[in-house]
Write an enzyme that holds these catalytic residues in place. Sequence first.
Site, PDB file in Angstrom:
ATOM      1  N   GLY A 167       0.836  -1.205   0.000  1.00  7.69           N
ATOM      2  CA  GLY A 167       0.000   0.000   0.000  1.00  7.69           C
ATOM      3  C   GLY A 167       0.859   1.239   0.000  1.00  7.69           C
ATOM      4  O   GLY A 167       2.003   1.214   0.462  1.00  7.69           O
TER       5      GLY A 167
ATOM      6  N   GLN B 151       2.955   9.876   1.508  1.00  8.45           N
ATOM      7  CA  GLN B 151       4.298   9.288   1.591  1.00  8.45           C
ATOM      8  C   GLN B 151       5.217   9.751   0.463  1.00  8.45           C
ATOM      9  O   GLN B 151       6.429   9.635   0.568  1.00  8.45           O
ATOM     10  CB  GLN B 151       4.203   7.763   1.571  1.00  8.45           C
ATOM     11  CG  GLN B 151       3.529   7.192   2.818  1.00  8.45           C
ATOM     12  CD  GLN B 151       3.376   5.698   2.700  1.00  8.45           C
ATOM     13  OE1 GLN B 151       2.394   5.226   2.130  1.00  8.45           O
ATOM     14  NE2 GLN B 151       4.332   4.951   3.207  1.00  8.45           N
TER      15      GLN B 151
ATOM     16  N   CYS C 204       5.867  -0.446   7.052  1.00  6.09           N
ATOM     17  CA  CYS C 204       5.500   0.741   6.280  1.00  6.09           C
ATOM     18  C   CYS C 204       6.706   1.165   5.457  1.00  6.09           C
ATOM     19  O   CYS C 204       7.832   1.155   5.956  1.00  6.09           O
ATOM     20  CB  CYS C 204       5.101   1.852   7.252  1.00  6.09           C
ATOM     21  SG  CYS C 204       4.650   3.383   6.431  1.00  6.09           S
ATOM     22  N   LEU C 205       6.471   1.534   4.205  1.00  8.69           N
ATOM     23  CA  LEU C 205       7.578   1.991   3.361  1.00  8.69           C
ATOM     24  C   LEU C 205       8.221   3.255   3.922  1.00  8.69           C
ATOM     25  O   LEU C 205       9.374   3.546   3.606  1.00  8.69           O
ATOM     26  CB  LEU C 205       7.074   2.243   1.930  1.00  8.69           C
ATOM     27  CG  LEU C 205       6.556   0.995   1.199  1.00  8.69           C
ATOM     28  CD1 LEU C 205       5.993   1.373  -0.163  1.00  8.69           C
ATOM     29  CD2 LEU C 205       7.659  -0.048   1.065  1.00  8.69           C
TER      30      LEU C 205
ATOM     31  N   HIS D 224      -4.450   1.590   7.715  1.00  6.51           N
ATOM     32  CA  HIS D 224      -3.061   2.059   7.794  1.00  6.51           C
ATOM     33  C   HIS D 224      -2.837   3.213   6.808  1.00  6.51           C
ATOM     34  O   HIS D 224      -2.248   4.240   7.165  1.00  6.51           O
ATOM     35  CB  HIS D 224      -2.135   0.862   7.495  1.00  6.51           C
ATOM     36  CG  HIS D 224      -0.679   1.194   7.382  1.00  6.51           C
ATOM     37  ND1 HIS D 224       0.268   0.648   8.215  1.00  6.51           N
ATOM     38  CD2 HIS D 224      -0.005   1.996   6.523  1.00  6.51           C
ATOM     39  CE1 HIS D 224       1.460   1.121   7.877  1.00  6.51           C
ATOM     40  NE2 HIS D 224       1.322   1.927   6.851  1.00  6.51           N
ATOM     41  N   GLU D 225      -3.342   3.040   5.575  1.00  5.94           N
ATOM     42  CA  GLU D 225      -3.136   4.074   4.554  1.00  5.94           C
ATOM     43  C   GLU D 225      -3.962   5.320   4.846  1.00  5.94           C
ATOM     44  O   GLU D 225      -3.510   6.440   4.618  1.00  5.94           O
ATOM     45  CB  GLU D 225      -3.470   3.528   3.153  1.00  5.94           C
ATOM     46  CG  GLU D 225      -2.674   2.311   2.711  1.00  5.94           C
ATOM     47  CD  GLU D 225      -1.168   2.459   2.862  1.00  5.94           C
ATOM     48  OE1 GLU D 225      -0.661   3.590   2.792  1.00  5.94           O
ATOM     49  OE2 GLU D 225      -0.504   1.429   3.070  1.00  5.94           O
TER      50      GLU D 225
ATOM     51  N   HIS E 217      -2.196   7.565   7.118  1.00  5.76           N
ATOM     52  CA  HIS E 217      -1.210   8.423   6.446  1.00  5.76           C
ATOM     53  C   HIS E 217      -1.852   9.730   5.974  1.00  5.76           C
ATOM     54  O   HIS E 217      -1.266  10.807   6.110  1.00  5.76           O
ATOM     55  CB  HIS E 217      -0.615   7.721   5.221  1.00  5.76           C
ATOM     56  CG  HIS E 217       0.488   6.748   5.530  1.00  5.76           C
ATOM     57  ND1 HIS E 217       1.639   7.116   6.175  1.00  5.76           N
ATOM     58  CD2 HIS E 217       0.624   5.425   5.254  1.00  5.76           C
ATOM     59  CE1 HIS E 217       2.436   6.063   6.297  1.00  5.76           C
ATOM     60  NE2 HIS E 217       1.839   5.015   5.745  1.00  5.76           N
TER      61      HIS E 217
HETATM   62 NI    NI Z   1       2.572   3.069   5.645  1.00  4.60          NI
END
Ligand code: NI
Length: 168
Positions: free
Chosen positions: A46, A51, A92-93, A134-135, A138
Site C-alpha cells: 500500500g 508518503q 511501512c515503506l 493504515h493508509e 497516512h
Molecule cells: Ni505506511
Amino acid sequence: MALLPILEFPDPRLRTVAKPVTQFDDTLRQLVRDMLETMYDAPGIGLAATQINVHKRIVVIDVSEEKNQPQVFINPEIDLLDESTCEYDEGCLSVPGFFETVIRPAKIRVKAFNEKGEAFTLEPDGLLATCIQHELDHLNGKLFVDHISLFKRTRIRSKLEKKHKAEK
Ligand code: NI
C-alpha cells in the site's frame, strides 16, 4: 511513468493532513499510475500520496499474492461495522525495516472513488481492512508507530535518524 521518492519517519511532512481530491483528470490518473509503480517497485502492499509528499487523499493498495490486483481509493471514508478487532505485524515503506503488532478494527465499510471519479463501497476484512486503515492514517498525518508504545517509537526514530545521517 516515474518512481517517486518516499518520505521516511520522522520526516515532519508525513504529519500533513491531506486535502480531498476535487478534479478527476489525466493529471490525477498519471499520479495514480506513478504511485502504483512506486509501490510495486518498493515493494509494498500500500502507498498513500502523503508518503510521496503529495498531500491529496489518494491511496493505492494491492494485497494479492500475484501483485496483479491494484486497488485505488480516492477520498476514502471508513465506518466501523462492529467492535471486533484484529492484529497484524505492520510495516511501512516510510518506516523501513521495522515491524510491530498493531490492533485495529476488523470489520469496516469503505466508501471511496476510483481514478475515474466513480463512487464505490467495499466491506473488506482481514489484511485489506487493516491496510486501508493504515493508509487512511497516512492521509491524516498518522503512522503505524503512533499505535505502539512511546518506548518503541523512540527507539525506531533514533535508529532511522542514524540511518538518514549515514546516507547524507
Ligand atoms: Ni505506511
